[in-house]
Scaffold this active site. Sequence first.
Site, PDB file in Angstrom:
ATOM      1  N   TYR A  27       0.915  -8.728   1.410  1.00 42.81           N
ATOM      2  CA  TYR A  27       0.807  -8.637   2.884  1.00 42.81           C
ATOM      3  C   TYR A  27       1.689  -7.598   3.670  1.00 42.81           C
ATOM      4  O   TYR A  27       1.636  -7.605   4.707  1.00 42.81           O
ATOM      5  CB  TYR A  27       0.880 -10.074   3.723  1.00 42.81           C
ATOM      6  N   LYS A  32       2.070  -5.753  12.225  1.00 51.53           N
ATOM      7  CA  LYS A  32       2.040  -6.980  12.986  1.00 51.53           C
ATOM      8  C   LYS A  32       3.376  -7.003  13.746  1.00 51.53           C
ATOM      9  O   LYS A  32       3.484  -7.419  14.729  1.00 51.53           O
ATOM     10  CB  LYS A  32       1.453  -8.156  12.298  1.00 51.53           C
TER      11      LYS A  32
END
Length: 259
Positions: free
Chosen positions: A151, A158
């Site tokens: 990720y 993010k």
Amino acid sequence: MPFKGKLALVTGSGRGIGRAIALKLASQGADIIVNFFRHRETAEKTAKEIQAMGVKAQVIRANVGDPAKIDEMFNTIGNDWGYLDIFINNAASGVGRSAMDVDVKAWDWTMDINAKAALLCAQRAAKLMEGRGGKIVSISSLGSSFVLPTYAIVGISKAALEAITRYLAIELAPKNICVNAVAASAVETEALKFYIKEGLVKDTRQVTPAGRMVIPEDVAKVVAFLCSEEAFMIRGQTIIVDGGTSIAPFIPAGKEESQ
Ligand SMILES: NC(=O)c1ccc[n+]([C@@H]2O[C@H](COP(=O)([O-])OP(=O)(O)OC[C@H]3O[C@@H](n4cnc5c(N)ncnc54)[C@H](OP(=O)(O)O)[C@@H]3O)[C@@H](O)[C@H]2O)c1
């Protein structure tokens, strides 16, 4: 009907969490711009559901990873409506890789859609909110603060998104625009159910203290709250919606505390 007469743009709202947010805001009276990139059919379907609630819906195709397409989308909103009250930055994409395998193409693709678009869209949205105030909410994930397998680049994007949220919250406060974010743990969307079934993602029901996975409507409810006047004094925050997972990684889910 707290959002009656308000106009909300929700990026990536044809499906998934964006769709749930669009439907939630519409159910509280907002007219909705449904943005999509690849799946027109699902966007049109969401728009029909919104219209059935008695509010207006407009579908606009735009790849938010492309600044020229962002401009086109906001030019259309400016010409057709002339204002905007709520901007939900939900659309996201990414390349599943570990940090050591991220190349320039994967970095640019993910950062452009997940972070740069948030800033460029907010700049244009703020202009349409001029003189009337507004709300901006971005959808983040736990990967901004925690290391999740493959990720890396999405998590980094993010983290940038949450920093953008803080800067915008302060810069736009004098314009009466509230800016916040919502970070979810794994959300039970159709895509995620498929990945769990294939064994590609862990079934987090087993480790969620609340006893079930987060569903899109859980995120939508918090977004609607942040768009309401009740949340006026919340600025630049990232609200975590994860059923308690991130603060209790060692407590088995669903077990009652012994007396
Ligand atoms: N699902 C989760 O477990 C989870 C957890 C935490 C946070 N989130 C966050 O929640 C948000 C929504 O996630 P989701 O799971 O609902 O997403 P999803 O099912 O993968 O759908 C992505 C949405 O974004 C749109 N989109 C993708 N690239 C775009 C682009 N370049 N321009 C415009 N729209 C684009 C898609 O539109 P098209 O359909 O037209 O391609 C689609 O509506 C994202 O920000 C995601 O990071 C998700």
